[in-house]
Design an enzyme around this catalytic site. Structure first.
Site, PDB file in Angstrom:
ATOM      1  CE1 TYR A   1      -4.429  -1.464   0.155  1.00 35.69           C
ATOM      2  CE2 TYR A   1      -2.931  -3.257   1.387  1.00 35.69           C
ATOM      3  CZ  TYR A   1      -4.167  -2.844   0.610  1.00 35.69           C
ATOM      4  OH  TYR A   1      -5.051  -3.512   0.456  1.00 35.69           O
TER       5      TYR A   1
ATOM      6  CE1 TYR B   1      -7.210  -6.111   3.373  1.00 35.17           C
ATOM      7  CE2 TYR B   1      -6.381  -7.940   4.770  1.00 35.17           C
ATOM      8  CZ  TYR B   1      -6.211  -7.255   3.754  1.00 35.17           C
ATOM      9  OH  TYR B   1      -5.249  -7.300   2.773  1.00 35.17           O
TER      10      TYR B   1
ATOM     11  CG  ASP C   1     -10.447 -13.890   7.221  1.00 37.39           C
ATOM     12  OD1 ASP C   1      -9.470 -14.537   7.896  1.00 37.39           O
ATOM     13  OD2 ASP C   1     -10.321 -13.199   6.409  1.00 37.39           O
TER      14      ASP C   1
ATOM     15  CE  LYS D   1      -2.230 -10.868   8.556  1.00 34.75           C
ATOM     16  NZ  LYS D   1      -3.505 -10.620   7.693  1.00 34.75           N
TER      17      LYS D   1
HETATM   18  C1  LIG Z   1      -4.018 -10.765   6.493  1.00 33.84           C
HETATM   19  C2  LIG Z   1      -5.661 -11.290   6.289  1.00 33.84           C
HETATM   20  C3  LIG Z   1      -6.061 -11.816   5.279  1.00 33.84           C
HETATM   21  C4  LIG Z   1      -4.905 -11.844   3.892  1.00 33.84           C
HETATM   22  O1  LIG Z   1      -4.153 -12.782   4.172  1.00 33.84           O
HETATM   23  P1  LIG Z   1      -2.703 -12.789   3.065  1.00 33.84           P
HETATM   24  O2  LIG Z   1      -1.654 -13.549   3.586  1.00 33.84           O
HETATM   25  O3  LIG Z   1      -2.037 -11.226   3.428  1.00 33.84           O
HETATM   26  O4  LIG Z   1      -3.193 -12.914   1.850  1.00 33.84           O
HETATM   27  C5  LIG Z   1      -7.266 -12.088   5.064  1.00 33.84           C
HETATM   28  N1  LIG Z   1      -7.910 -12.088   6.266  1.00 33.84           N
HETATM   29  C6  LIG Z   1      -7.714 -11.424   7.331  1.00 33.84           C
HETATM   30  C7  LIG Z   1      -8.755 -11.456   8.333  1.00 33.84           C
HETATM   31  C8  LIG Z   1      -6.250 -10.854   7.389  1.00 33.84           C
HETATM   32  O5  LIG Z   1      -6.093 -10.410   8.591  1.00 33.84           O
END
Ligand SMILES: *Cc1c(COP(=O)(O)O)cnc(C)c1O
Length: 432
Positions: free
Chosen positions: A17, A145, A246, A285
Protein backbone atom coordinates in the site's frame (compact mmCIF):
# COMPACT_ATOMS: atom_id res chain seq x y z
CA UNK A 1 22.73 -1.72 2.98
CA UNK A 2 24.36 0.79 0.62
CA UNK A 3 22.71 4.09 -0.35
CA UNK A 4 22.56 2.77 -3.94
CA UNK A 5 20.61 -0.30 -2.82
CA UNK A 6 18.22 1.85 -0.82
CA UNK A 7 17.79 4.12 -3.82
CA UNK A 8 16.98 1.11 -6.01
CA UNK A 9 14.40 -0.02 -3.46
CA UNK A 10 12.88 3.44 -3.47
CA UNK A 11 12.73 3.68 -7.26
CA UNK A 12 11.78 0.13 -8.23
CA UNK A 13 10.20 -1.88 -5.43
CA UNK A 14 6.61 -1.57 -4.43
CA UNK A 15 5.99 -1.92 -0.70
CA UNK A 16 2.54 -2.72 0.74
CA UNK A 17 0.00 0.00 0.00
CA UNK A 18 2.56 2.58 -1.05
CA UNK A 19 3.24 4.88 -3.96
CA UNK A 20 6.24 4.36 -6.21
CA UNK A 21 6.18 8.08 -6.95
CA UNK A 22 6.22 9.30 -3.37
CA UNK A 23 7.00 6.32 -1.13
CA UNK A 24 7.23 6.41 2.66
CA UNK A 25 10.74 5.76 4.02
CA UNK A 26 11.76 2.16 4.68
CA UNK A 27 14.24 0.87 7.26
CA UNK A 28 16.76 -1.78 6.13
CA UNK A 29 16.81 -4.87 8.32
CA UNK A 30 19.93 -7.01 8.73
CA UNK A 31 18.45 -9.77 10.90
CA UNK A 32 15.90 -10.50 13.56
CA UNK A 33 16.11 -12.58 16.69
CA UNK A 34 13.61 -13.24 19.46
CA UNK A 35 11.49 -10.10 19.77
CA UNK A 36 14.20 -7.84 18.27
CA UNK A 37 14.48 -6.54 14.72
CA UNK A 38 18.07 -5.48 13.95
CA UNK A 39 18.63 -2.69 11.45
CA UNK A 40 21.70 -2.59 9.20
CA UNK A 41 23.00 0.45 11.10
CA UNK A 42 23.14 -1.64 14.27
CA UNK A 43 20.03 -0.33 15.98
CA UNK A 44 17.71 -2.87 17.58
CA UNK A 45 13.94 -2.42 17.61
CA UNK A 46 11.49 -4.14 19.94
CA UNK A 47 8.93 -5.73 17.65
CA UNK A 48 5.38 -4.61 18.37
CA UNK A 49 3.83 -6.03 15.19
CA UNK A 50 4.79 -9.72 14.98
CA UNK A 51 5.25 -8.95 11.28
CA UNK A 52 1.48 -8.48 10.89
CA UNK A 53 0.17 -11.08 13.34
CA UNK A 54 2.46 -13.84 12.10
CA UNK A 55 5.73 -14.11 14.08
CA UNK A 56 4.12 -15.27 17.33
CA UNK A 57 7.29 -17.03 18.53
CA UNK A 58 9.54 -14.15 17.51
CA UNK A 59 12.38 -14.53 14.99
CA UNK A 60 15.23 -16.94 14.38
CA UNK A 61 13.51 -19.58 16.51
CA UNK A 62 15.73 -22.69 16.84
CA UNK A 63 12.88 -25.24 16.61
CA UNK A 64 11.45 -23.56 13.53
CA UNK A 65 14.85 -23.14 11.87
CA UNK A 66 15.45 -26.86 12.43
CA UNK A 67 12.10 -27.81 10.92
CA UNK A 68 12.86 -25.88 7.73
CA UNK A 69 16.42 -27.23 7.51
CA UNK A 70 15.35 -30.84 8.08
CA UNK A 71 12.66 -30.55 5.42
CA UNK A 72 15.02 -28.75 3.04
CA UNK A 73 17.37 -31.73 3.17
CA UNK A 74 14.51 -33.96 1.95
CA UNK A 75 12.72 -31.74 -0.59
CA UNK A 76 11.64 -28.12 -0.66
CA UNK A 77 8.70 -28.74 -2.94
CA UNK A 78 6.85 -31.27 -5.01
CA UNK A 79 3.52 -30.78 -6.75
CA UNK A 80 0.47 -31.77 -4.70
CA UNK A 81 -1.48 -33.06 -7.71
CA UNK A 82 -1.23 -36.83 -7.50
CA UNK A 83 1.48 -36.71 -4.82
CA UNK A 84 1.40 -36.22 -1.08
CA UNK A 85 3.91 -35.98 1.76
CA UNK A 86 4.32 -36.29 5.48
CA UNK A 87 4.43 -32.53 6.33
CA UNK A 88 1.05 -31.97 4.63
CA UNK A 89 -0.55 -34.90 6.43
CA UNK A 90 0.94 -33.92 9.79
CA UNK A 91 -0.32 -30.36 9.36
CA UNK A 92 -3.76 -31.53 8.27
CA UNK A 93 -4.02 -33.74 11.36
CA UNK A 94 -3.11 -30.89 13.67
CA UNK A 95 -5.50 -28.43 12.03
CA UNK A 96 -8.42 -30.86 12.21
CA UNK A 97 -7.59 -31.49 15.85
CA UNK A 98 -7.15 -27.91 17.11
CA UNK A 99 -9.79 -26.03 15.08
CA UNK A 100 -13.50 -25.97 16.02
CA UNK A 101 -15.14 -29.37 16.01
CA UNK A 102 -16.60 -30.47 12.70
CA UNK A 103 -14.09 -28.71 10.49
CA UNK A 104 -12.56 -31.90 9.17
CA UNK A 105 -11.60 -31.14 5.57
CA UNK A 106 -8.50 -29.08 4.84
CA UNK A 107 -7.44 -27.13 1.76
CA UNK A 108 -3.85 -25.86 1.99
CA UNK A 109 -3.49 -22.53 0.21
CA UNK A 110 -0.47 -20.36 -0.38
CA UNK A 111 -1.63 -17.12 1.27
CA UNK A 112 -4.45 -15.76 3.37
CA UNK A 113 -6.13 -14.08 0.43
CA UNK A 114 -6.08 -17.30 -1.56
CA UNK A 115 -7.60 -19.22 1.35
CA UNK A 116 -10.46 -16.70 1.40
CA UNK A 117 -10.87 -17.06 -2.39
CA UNK A 118 -11.12 -20.81 -1.81
CA UNK A 119 -13.66 -20.36 1.00
CA UNK A 120 -15.82 -18.20 -1.28
CA UNK A 121 -15.57 -20.67 -4.16
CA UNK A 122 -16.47 -23.52 -1.79
CA UNK A 123 -19.60 -21.63 -0.76
CA UNK A 124 -20.65 -20.92 -4.35
CA UNK A 125 -19.98 -24.52 -5.42
CA UNK A 126 -21.93 -25.77 -2.40
CA UNK A 127 -25.00 -23.73 -3.30
CA UNK A 128 -24.67 -24.66 -6.98
CA UNK A 129 -24.51 -28.34 -6.08
CA UNK A 130 -27.73 -27.95 -4.07
CA UNK A 131 -29.40 -26.50 -7.16
CA UNK A 132 -29.28 -22.89 -5.90
CA UNK A 133 -27.63 -21.44 -8.98
CA UNK A 134 -28.55 -17.85 -8.20
CA UNK A 135 -26.91 -17.91 -4.79
CA UNK A 136 -23.61 -16.27 -5.66
CA UNK A 137 -23.68 -13.13 -3.51
CA UNK A 138 -21.92 -12.80 -0.17
CA UNK A 139 -23.31 -11.07 2.88
CA UNK A 140 -20.89 -9.43 5.27
CA UNK A 141 -20.44 -6.45 7.58
CA UNK A 142 -18.70 -3.14 7.00
CA UNK A 143 -15.24 -2.63 8.48
CA UNK A 144 -13.95 -6.05 7.46
CA UNK A 145 -10.67 -7.05 5.87
CA UNK A 146 -10.27 -10.37 4.05
CA UNK A 147 -7.29 -9.89 1.76
CA UNK A 148 -6.21 -8.15 -1.41
CA UNK A 149 -7.10 -10.45 -4.31
CA UNK A 150 -10.36 -9.73 -6.07
CA UNK A 151 -12.71 -12.09 -4.26
CA UNK A 152 -11.59 -11.14 -0.73
CA UNK A 153 -11.29 -7.47 -1.70
CA UNK A 154 -14.95 -7.50 -2.73
CA UNK A 155 -15.99 -8.33 0.85
CA UNK A 156 -13.56 -5.87 2.49
CA UNK A 157 -14.96 -2.61 3.80
CA UNK A 158 -16.23 -0.69 0.75
CA UNK A 159 -14.79 2.64 1.92
CA UNK A 160 -11.34 1.70 3.22
CA UNK A 161 -11.16 -0.93 0.45
CA UNK A 162 -11.80 1.84 -2.11
CA UNK A 163 -14.47 -0.18 -3.89
CA UNK A 164 -15.47 2.73 -6.12
CA UNK A 165 -12.02 2.50 -7.71
CA UNK A 166 -12.73 -1.06 -8.82
CA UNK A 167 -16.39 -0.68 -9.76
CA UNK A 168 -17.14 -2.74 -12.84
CA UNK A 169 -14.18 -5.04 -12.18
CA UNK A 170 -15.11 -6.43 -8.80
CA UNK A 171 -18.23 -8.42 -7.89
CA UNK A 172 -20.75 -6.55 -5.73
CA UNK A 173 -21.83 -7.95 -2.40
CA UNK A 174 -24.14 -6.85 0.40
CA UNK A 175 -22.93 -5.05 3.52
CA UNK A 176 -24.60 -4.50 6.87
CA UNK A 177 -23.26 -2.41 9.78
CA UNK A 178 -20.54 -4.04 11.82
CA UNK A 179 -21.65 -5.24 15.28
CA UNK A 180 -21.43 -2.45 17.87
CA UNK A 181 -18.14 -2.37 19.73
CA UNK A 182 -16.98 -3.91 22.96
CA UNK A 183 -16.00 -7.51 23.61
CA UNK A 184 -18.01 -7.51 26.85
CA UNK A 185 -20.93 -5.43 25.53
CA UNK A 186 -24.44 -6.83 25.84
CA UNK A 187 -26.23 -7.86 22.67
CA UNK A 188 -27.84 -4.88 20.95
CA UNK A 189 -31.38 -5.97 20.08
CA UNK A 190 -31.88 -3.21 17.50
CA UNK A 191 -28.74 -4.29 15.74
CA UNK A 192 -29.93 -7.89 15.67
CA UNK A 193 -33.33 -6.96 14.23
CA UNK A 194 -31.58 -4.89 11.57
CA UNK A 195 -29.40 -7.87 10.76
CA UNK A 196 -32.48 -10.11 10.54
CA UNK A 197 -34.02 -7.73 8.04
CA UNK A 198 -30.76 -7.66 6.07
CA UNK A 199 -30.74 -11.46 5.82
CA UNK A 200 -34.43 -11.47 4.90
CA UNK A 201 -33.82 -8.99 2.09
CA UNK A 202 -30.75 -10.60 0.51
CA UNK A 203 -30.59 -14.26 1.53
CA UNK A 204 -32.26 -15.76 -1.54
CA UNK A 205 -29.30 -14.60 -3.67
CA UNK A 206 -26.63 -15.26 -1.05
CA UNK A 207 -24.17 -18.15 -0.78
CA UNK A 208 -22.64 -17.33 2.59
CA UNK A 209 -22.07 -14.81 5.34
CA UNK A 210 -18.37 -14.05 5.81
CA UNK A 211 -16.90 -12.28 8.82
CA UNK A 212 -13.82 -11.92 10.99
CA UNK A 213 -15.02 -13.24 14.34
CA UNK A 214 -14.72 -10.82 17.31
CA UNK A 215 -11.77 -8.78 15.98
CA UNK A 216 -11.89 -6.89 12.71
CA UNK A 217 -8.18 -6.41 12.03
CA UNK A 218 -6.87 -4.34 9.14
CA UNK A 219 -10.37 -2.91 8.58
CA UNK A 220 -10.16 -0.89 11.80
CA UNK A 221 -9.12 -2.98 14.84
CA UNK A 222 -12.73 -3.16 16.00
CA UNK A 223 -13.63 -5.60 18.82
CA UNK A 224 -17.16 -6.96 19.27
CA UNK A 225 -18.88 -9.50 21.47
CA UNK A 226 -18.78 -13.20 20.58
CA UNK A 227 -22.53 -13.24 21.30
CA UNK A 228 -23.03 -11.88 17.77
CA UNK A 229 -21.40 -14.97 16.31
CA UNK A 230 -24.36 -16.97 17.62
CA UNK A 231 -26.74 -14.60 15.86
CA UNK A 232 -24.76 -15.03 12.63
CA UNK A 233 -25.00 -18.81 13.03
CA UNK A 234 -28.73 -18.72 13.75
CA UNK A 235 -29.50 -16.52 10.74
CA UNK A 236 -27.30 -18.54 8.38
CA UNK A 237 -29.18 -21.70 9.44
CA UNK A 238 -32.53 -20.02 9.08
CA UNK A 239 -31.81 -18.76 5.57
CA UNK A 240 -29.64 -21.56 4.18
CA UNK A 241 -26.35 -19.64 4.05
CA UNK A 242 -22.97 -21.02 4.96
CA UNK A 243 -21.11 -19.23 7.75
CA UNK A 244 -17.47 -18.40 7.00
CA UNK A 245 -15.13 -17.28 9.79
CA UNK A 246 -11.94 -15.63 8.60
CA UNK A 247 -9.56 -16.39 11.50
CA UNK A 248 -6.43 -15.45 9.58
CA UNK A 249 -5.68 -12.70 12.12
CA UNK A 250 -7.48 -14.03 15.22
CA UNK A 251 -6.20 -17.61 15.02
CA UNK A 252 -3.56 -19.31 17.16
CA UNK A 253 -4.38 -17.62 20.44
CA UNK A 254 -4.00 -13.94 19.61
CA UNK A 255 -7.38 -12.91 21.09
CA UNK A 256 -7.27 -15.34 24.04
CA UNK A 257 -8.78 -18.65 22.86
CA UNK A 258 -6.83 -20.66 20.29
CA UNK A 259 -9.60 -19.93 17.77
CA UNK A 260 -12.56 -17.66 18.42
CA UNK A 261 -14.93 -20.04 16.66
CA UNK A 262 -13.96 -22.87 18.99
CA UNK A 263 -14.55 -20.83 22.10
CA UNK A 264 -18.24 -21.75 22.55
CA UNK A 265 -19.61 -20.79 25.93
CA UNK A 266 -16.75 -18.48 26.85
CA UNK A 267 -16.87 -14.75 27.51
CA UNK A 268 -20.34 -13.32 27.73
CA UNK A 269 -21.77 -15.95 25.41
CA UNK A 270 -24.40 -18.50 26.29
CA UNK A 271 -23.44 -22.04 27.19
CA UNK A 272 -24.92 -23.57 24.05
CA UNK A 273 -21.86 -25.38 22.74
CA UNK A 274 -21.39 -25.28 18.99
CA UNK A 275 -23.79 -22.41 18.46
CA UNK A 276 -21.09 -20.28 16.91
CA UNK A 277 -19.73 -23.11 14.79
CA UNK A 278 -18.65 -21.98 11.30
CA UNK A 279 -19.12 -24.15 8.19
CA UNK A 280 -15.90 -22.84 6.68
CA UNK A 281 -12.90 -21.25 8.36
CA UNK A 282 -9.68 -19.73 7.09
CA UNK A 283 -6.35 -19.60 8.93
CA UNK A 284 -3.03 -18.09 7.88
CA UNK A 285 -0.61 -15.46 9.21
CA UNK A 286 0.61 -17.16 12.46
CA UNK A 287 0.14 -20.62 10.92
CA UNK A 288 3.86 -20.92 10.10
CA UNK A 289 5.00 -18.75 13.00
CA UNK A 290 5.72 -16.09 10.40
CA UNK A 291 8.33 -18.17 8.56
CA UNK A 292 6.74 -18.86 5.19
CA UNK A 293 3.55 -18.01 3.40
CA UNK A 294 0.84 -20.62 4.00
CA UNK A 295 -2.86 -20.61 4.81
CA UNK A 296 -5.65 -23.13 5.04
CA UNK A 297 -9.37 -23.29 4.39
CA UNK A 298 -11.18 -25.82 6.57
CA UNK A 299 -14.75 -26.92 6.01
CA UNK A 300 -17.29 -29.34 7.41
CA UNK A 301 -17.88 -32.81 6.04
CA UNK A 302 -21.26 -31.64 4.81
CA UNK A 303 -19.78 -28.86 2.67
CA UNK A 304 -17.20 -31.25 1.18
CA UNK A 305 -19.81 -33.95 0.55
CA UNK A 306 -22.30 -31.63 -1.12
CA UNK A 307 -19.58 -30.21 -3.39
CA UNK A 308 -18.39 -33.73 -4.18
CA UNK A 309 -21.90 -34.78 -5.20
CA UNK A 310 -22.38 -31.68 -7.39
CA UNK A 311 -22.05 -31.25 -11.12
CA UNK A 312 -18.36 -30.30 -11.02
CA UNK A 313 -17.71 -32.92 -8.29
CA UNK A 314 -14.25 -31.44 -7.66
CA UNK A 315 -13.34 -28.23 -5.87
CA UNK A 316 -12.16 -25.93 -8.65
CA UNK A 317 -8.87 -24.76 -7.16
CA UNK A 318 -5.28 -26.05 -7.09
CA UNK A 319 -2.34 -23.67 -6.75
CA UNK A 320 1.12 -24.62 -8.05
CA UNK A 321 2.65 -24.37 -4.59
CA UNK A 322 -0.26 -26.02 -2.78
CA UNK A 323 0.86 -27.67 0.49
CA UNK A 324 4.47 -26.58 0.03
CA UNK A 325 6.45 -29.04 2.20
CA UNK A 326 8.79 -26.43 3.70
CA UNK A 327 5.83 -24.29 4.75
CA UNK A 328 3.89 -27.29 6.06
CA UNK A 329 6.89 -28.54 8.05
CA UNK A 330 7.46 -25.21 9.74
CA UNK A 331 3.72 -24.86 10.41
CA UNK A 332 3.72 -28.23 12.18
CA UNK A 333 6.73 -27.15 14.24
CA UNK A 334 5.11 -23.81 15.04
CA UNK A 335 1.87 -25.42 16.22
CA UNK A 336 3.81 -27.93 18.34
CA UNK A 337 5.91 -25.14 19.83
CA UNK A 338 2.78 -23.13 20.64
CA UNK A 339 0.89 -26.02 22.22
CA UNK A 340 4.02 -27.11 24.06
CA UNK A 341 4.29 -23.84 25.95
CA UNK A 342 1.82 -22.20 28.31
CA UNK A 343 0.57 -19.84 25.62
CA UNK A 344 -2.59 -18.83 27.52
CA UNK A 345 -0.29 -17.54 30.26
CA UNK A 346 1.71 -15.55 27.68
CA UNK A 347 -1.45 -13.98 26.28
CA UNK A 348 -2.74 -13.19 29.78
CA UNK A 349 0.61 -11.64 30.70
CA UNK A 350 0.74 -9.53 27.52
CA UNK A 351 -2.89 -8.49 27.97
CA UNK A 352 -2.19 -7.34 31.52
CA UNK A 353 0.93 -5.45 30.41
CA UNK A 354 -0.88 -3.76 27.53
CA UNK A 355 -3.78 -2.76 29.78
CA UNK A 356 -1.46 -1.40 32.48
CA UNK A 357 0.98 0.47 30.27
CA UNK A 358 -1.32 1.77 27.53
CA UNK A 359 -3.89 3.14 29.97
CA UNK A 360 -2.05 6.48 30.25
CA UNK A 361 -2.67 7.10 26.54
CA UNK A 362 -6.38 7.62 27.28
CA UNK A 363 -5.50 10.93 29.01
CA UNK A 364 -3.95 12.41 25.89
CA UNK A 365 -5.99 14.95 23.93
CA UNK A 366 -5.61 13.27 20.54
CA UNK A 367 -6.76 9.88 21.81
CA UNK A 368 -10.32 8.69 21.24
CA UNK A 369 -10.15 5.20 22.72
CA UNK A 370 -7.73 2.68 24.22
CA UNK A 371 -8.72 -0.98 24.03
CA UNK A 372 -7.04 -4.29 24.72
CA UNK A 373 -8.11 -7.82 23.84
CA UNK A 374 -5.79 -10.79 24.34
CA UNK A 375 -2.42 -9.91 22.86
CA UNK A 376 -3.75 -6.88 20.95
CA UNK A 377 -3.51 -3.29 22.20
CA UNK A 378 -5.11 -0.46 20.24
CA UNK A 379 -4.87 3.30 20.67
CA UNK A 380 -7.45 4.95 18.43
CA UNK A 381 -6.87 8.63 17.66
CA UNK A 382 -9.24 11.38 16.55
CA UNK A 383 -7.15 12.14 13.47
CA UNK A 384 -4.97 10.08 11.13
CA UNK A 385 -1.30 9.88 12.06
CA UNK A 386 1.54 11.11 9.86
CA UNK A 387 3.05 7.66 9.42
CA UNK A 388 6.51 8.81 8.27
CA UNK A 389 7.11 11.10 11.21
CA UNK A 390 5.61 8.93 13.98
CA UNK A 391 7.47 5.94 12.57
CA UNK A 392 10.77 7.82 12.74
CA UNK A 393 10.10 8.71 16.37
CA UNK A 394 9.26 5.11 17.24
CA UNK A 395 12.46 3.89 15.58
CA UNK A 396 14.48 6.52 17.46
CA UNK A 397 12.86 5.18 20.63
CA UNK A 398 13.93 1.62 19.73
CA UNK A 399 10.51 0.13 18.94
CA UNK A 400 8.83 -1.14 15.79
CA UNK A 401 5.21 0.00 15.55
CA UNK A 402 3.47 0.56 12.23
CA UNK A 403 0.29 2.63 12.59
CA UNK A 404 -2.38 3.00 9.92
CA UNK A 405 -5.00 5.72 9.63
CA UNK A 406 -6.16 6.74 13.11
CA UNK A 407 -4.87 3.54 14.68
CA UNK A 408 -1.68 2.94 16.60
CA UNK A 409 -1.77 -0.70 17.63
CA UNK A 410 0.56 -3.36 18.91
CA UNK A 411 0.44 -7.15 18.90
CA UNK A 412 3.86 -8.32 20.00
CA UNK A 413 5.35 -11.82 19.67
CA UNK A 414 4.14 -14.05 22.52
CA UNK A 415 7.75 -14.33 23.73
CA UNK A 416 8.19 -10.62 24.43
CA UNK A 417 9.61 -9.86 27.89
CA UNK A 418 7.67 -7.75 30.37
CA UNK A 419 10.38 -5.09 30.29
CA UNK A 420 10.34 -4.88 26.48
CA UNK A 421 6.55 -4.74 26.46
CA UNK A 422 6.65 -1.84 28.88
CA UNK A 423 9.16 0.06 26.68
CA UNK A 424 6.95 -0.59 23.66
CA UNK A 425 3.85 0.76 25.39
CA UNK A 426 5.72 3.75 26.83
CA UNK A 427 6.86 4.74 23.33
CA UNK A 428 3.28 4.51 22.06
CA UNK A 429 1.95 6.59 24.94
CA UNK A 430 4.72 9.14 24.43
CA UNK A 431 4.07 9.74 20.75
CA UNK A 432 0.31 9.43 20.28
C1 LIG B 1 -4.06 -10.63 6.50
C2 LIG B 1 -5.46 -11.11 6.35
C3 LIG B 1 -5.91 -11.72 5.16
C4 LIG B 1 -5.02 -11.86 3.94
O1 LIG B 1 -3.92 -12.67 4.14
P1 LIG B 1 -2.65 -12.54 3.14
O2 LIG B 1 -1.74 -13.64 3.58
O3 LIG B 1 -2.09 -11.17 3.35
O4 LIG B 1 -3.17 -12.73 1.76
C5 LIG B 1 -7.21 -12.17 5.12
N1 LIG B 1 -8.03 -12.04 6.18
C6 LIG B 1 -7.64 -11.48 7.34
C7 LIG B 1 -8.59 -11.40 8.48
C8 LIG B 1 -6.35 -10.97 7.46
O5 LIG B 1 -5.97 -10.38 8.60
Amino acid sequence: MSPAQLAFDRDHLWHPYTSLVDPLPVYPVASADGFLIKLTDGRELIDGMSSWWSAIHGYNVPALNRAVQDQLAKMSHVMFGGLTHEPAVALGQRLVEITPQGLDRVFLADSGSVSVEVAMKMAVQYQHALGHRGRTTFLTVRGGYHGDTTGPMSVCDPVTGMHQLFAGFMPRHEFFDRPPGGYDAALDRDYVSGLEEFFHRHADRAAAFIVEPVVQGAGGMHFYSPRYLEEFRRLCDEYGLLLIFDEIATGFGRTGPLFVGADAGAGTGTERGGSRQPDIMTVGKALTGGYLTLAATLCSNRVAEVIGAGEASVLMHGPTFMANPLACAVAVASIDLLLGRDWPADIARIKAGLARHLRAAAQKPGVKDVRVLGGIGVVELHDPVDVASIQARFVAEGVWVRPFGRLVYIMPPYVISDAALELLCRAVVKYV
